[in-house]
Write an enzyme that holds these catalytic residues in place. Structure first.
Site, PDB file in Angstrom:
ATOM      1  N   ARG A  24      38.730  22.052  49.471  1.00  0.00           N
ATOM      2  CA  ARG A  24      39.129  23.326  50.068  1.00  0.00           C
ATOM      3  C   ARG A  24      39.365  24.417  49.040  1.00  0.00           C
ATOM      4  NH1 ARG A  24      37.382  26.100  53.179  1.00  0.00           N
ATOM      5  NH2 ARG A  24      37.181  24.253  54.504  1.00  0.00           N
ATOM      6  N   LYS A  84      41.859  47.352  44.556  1.00  0.00           N
ATOM      7  CA  LYS A  84      42.216  46.864  45.898  1.00  0.00           C
ATOM      8  C   LYS A  84      41.695  45.434  46.070  1.00  0.00           C
ATOM      9  CE  LYS A  84      42.096  51.553  47.733  1.00  0.00           C
ATOM     10  NZ  LYS A  84      41.371  52.518  48.590  1.00  0.00           N
ATOM     11  N   LYS A 137      45.829  59.981  38.805  1.00  0.00           N
ATOM     12  CA  LYS A 137      45.579  60.266  40.210  1.00  0.00           C
ATOM     13  C   LYS A 137      46.487  61.385  40.717  1.00  0.00           C
ATOM     14  CE  LYS A 137      44.523  56.727  42.872  1.00  0.00           C
ATOM     15  NZ  LYS A 137      43.049  56.810  43.047  1.00  0.00           N
ATOM     16  N   GLU A 186      41.582  62.420  38.566  1.00  0.00           N
ATOM     17  CA  GLU A 186      41.166  62.634  39.945  1.00  0.00           C
ATOM     18  C   GLU A 186      41.345  64.107  40.297  1.00  0.00           C
ATOM     19  OE1 GLU A 186      42.299  59.761  43.310  1.00  0.00           O
ATOM     20  OE2 GLU A 186      43.665  61.468  43.636  1.00  0.00           O
ATOM     21  N   ASP A 208      37.718  63.150  44.627  1.00  0.00           N
ATOM     22  CA  ASP A 208      38.439  62.409  45.664  1.00  0.00           C
ATOM     23  C   ASP A 208      38.202  63.020  47.044  1.00  0.00           C
ATOM     24  OD1 ASP A 208      40.300  60.516  46.742  1.00  0.00           O
ATOM     25  OD2 ASP A 208      41.791  62.121  46.792  1.00  0.00           O
TER      26      ASP A 208
END
Length: 282
Positions: free
Chosen positions: A99, A134, A166, A199, A221
């Site tokens: 597994r 992410k 950012k 950004e 962005d």
């Protein structure tokens, strides 16, 4: 800082701890200790395979006596019914490793398959698809490896190998120029050679960045493809360019045709479907 190999070892230790605990009692109770056998890794849907190397490492980590014969390497196109490899050794070990090995290989193959679809959509263009941060906690190093196997490129691995300023950094720092200056001063003071990306949210932001200087890449962005084309023309090759935000397979090509160097897509790792496969006794 841990090396790639150390991170993978830590990941496998955690995976075994949560799955095996104090023992695979089903296998221990039903299979004699001296029983030997063979199992094959069967692909159950079309895609790009990734994780063959780490899958073999999982088997070896459970039991170094397991021998694996690999027929399909990482990055290959696979079809339903293909056999990726055959493993031979103690049946208890094959069953206990199954597994964890499948979870990793299915996830990595899903990421590689998704990445290949995105990069194929950009065929003929210089634009490359990038991953993001992410990722599944603990799985990042393997998911980003799968992106490369699928034909994409890695953005930064984490917070430590690149500076990405950012919108929140800009707002808290008091403006784009201040944020850039602080980043450059930080690197100089600590002897760090890190690329700096910033950004931007408008064409005016781009003009400010270009006038101020000190960055290696500008990220557009949530720009539309039309605005992206204007942005690329404004930058005019002076720094690298990247599009991010709201980009899907449906509009990816339009962004690539706008001329950006990179397109970052969180969906490569956060919205992927694992590729179906199984590990069956022979």
């Amino acid at each position: 800082m841990e090396t790639k190999e150390q991170l993978i070892d830590s990941l496998l230790d955690l995976a075994f701890a949560e799955d095996i605990g104090d023992g695979d009692h089903t296998t221990l109770s039903t299979i004699p200790a001296d029983e030997m056998g063979r199992s094959r890794l069967i692909i159950k849907e079309d895609g790009i395979i990734a994780g063959v190397e780490i899958g073999c490492k999982v088997l070896e980590k459970v039991d170094p006596s397991i021998k694996t014969e690999v027929y399909i390497q990482d990055g290959a196109k696979v079809r339903k019914g293909d056999i990726a490899f055959i493993a031979e050794g103690p049946v208890r070990s094959l069953l206990t490793a199954e597994r964890t090995m499948l979870n990793i290989m299915q996830r990595m193959s899903g990421v590689a398959t998704m990445t290949a679809r995105y990069q194929q959509e950009l065929a003929g263009l210089h634009t490359k698809v990038l991953d993001t941060r992410k990722t599944t906690p603990g799985m990042r190093i393997l998911e980003k490896e799968a992106v490369k196997i699928g034909g994409g490129m890695n953005h930064r691995i984490g917070l430590f190998d690149m500076i990405l300023i950012k919108d929140n950094h800009i707002d808290f720092a008091g403006g784009i120029e201040k944020a850039i200056d602080r980043a450059r001063e930080y690197c100089a003071a600590r002897g760090k050679d890190l690329k700096i990306e910033v950004e931007v949210r408008s064409l005016d932001d781009i003009r400010r960045v270009l006038e101020h200087g000190g960055v290696d890449r500008i990220m557009f962005d949530n720009f539309t493809p039309e605005l992206t084309r204007e942005a690329v023309a404004l930058v005019d090759g002076r720094v690298e360019t990247e599009s991010s935000g709201g980009i899907t397979l449906d509009n990816l090509r339009a962004y690539g045709e706008a001329g950006v160097d990179f397109i970052s897509v969180g969906a490569l790792t956060h919205s992927v479907k694992s590729l179906d496969m199984s590990f069956k006794a022979m």
